[in-house]
Design a protein around this motif. Structure first.
Motif, PDB file in Angstrom:
ATOM      1  N   ASP A  50       0.656  -1.781  -0.001  1.00 50.32           N
ATOM      2  CA  ASP A  50       0.216  -0.323   0.161  1.00 50.32           C
ATOM      3  C   ASP A  50       0.783   1.473   0.031  1.00 50.32           C
ATOM      4  N   ASN A  51       1.006   1.815  -1.139  1.00 52.90           N
ATOM      5  CA  ASN A  51       2.112   2.813  -1.479  1.00 52.90           C
ATOM      6  C   ASN A  51       1.604   4.098  -0.619  1.00 52.90           C
ATOM      7  N   LYS A  52       0.984   4.895  -0.326  1.00 53.81           N
ATOM      8  CA  LYS A  52       0.213   5.903  -0.135  1.00 53.81           C
ATOM      9  C   LYS A  52      -0.333   5.254   1.658  1.00 53.81           C
ATOM     10  N   ASN A  53      -0.430   4.911   2.227  1.00 58.56           N
ATOM     11  CA  ASN A  53      -0.774   3.766   3.176  1.00 58.56           C
ATOM     12  C   ASN A  53      -2.033   4.321   3.893  1.00 58.56           C
ATOM     13  N   LYS A  54      -3.234   4.236   2.774  1.00 59.46           N
ATOM     14  CA  LYS A  54      -4.408   4.954   2.651  1.00 59.46           C
ATOM     15  C   LYS A  54      -5.615   4.117   3.058  1.00 59.46           C
ATOM     16  N   CYS A  55      -4.989   2.928   2.857  1.00 56.92           N
ATOM     17  CA  CYS A  55      -6.174   1.106   3.802  1.00 56.92           C
ATOM     18  C   CYS A  55      -5.447   1.897   5.091  1.00 56.92           C
ATOM     19  N   ARG A  56      -7.156   1.973   5.666  1.00 55.52           N
ATOM     20  CA  ARG A  56      -7.482   1.690   6.892  1.00 55.52           C
ATOM     21  C   ARG A  56      -7.730   0.282   7.058  1.00 55.52           C
TER      22      ARG A  56
END
Length: 87
Positions: A50-56
């Motif tokens: 997850d390159n942009k650390n968007k997932c929660r």
């Protein structure tokens, strides 16, 4: 003529986002039990980039197979289908 290989895609739920640029996705499936002929749930965990650390935690995501990025990571996040904030 070269053959173009379609990449494998899976849909699952994020169960961990504690690592930097990595999430753990739980993908469930239904199989028929060979003896009892009953549908049984099976699940497997995949580490995805997850390159942009968007997932929660709680998000439904689509992951796609990619080249090996680390010892365990062979998947990358394609899109967030349903955000946990929307639930």
């Amino acid at each position: 003529m070269s053959k173009i290989k379609r990449k494998n895609m899976l849909i699952g739920e994020v169960i961990s986002d504690k690592m930097d640029k990595t999430i753990v996705v739980k993908v469930g499936r239904l199989i028929r039990h060979p003896v009892f002929n009953k549908m049984v749930r099976r699940s497997k965990k995949y580490k995805a980039h997850d390159n942009k650390n968007k997932c929660r935690i709680g998000d439904r995501v689509k992951i796609v197979e990619t080249r090996p990025l680390s010892r365990d990571k062979r998947w990358s996040v394609l899109e967030i289908i349903l955000s946990s904030a929307e639930n």
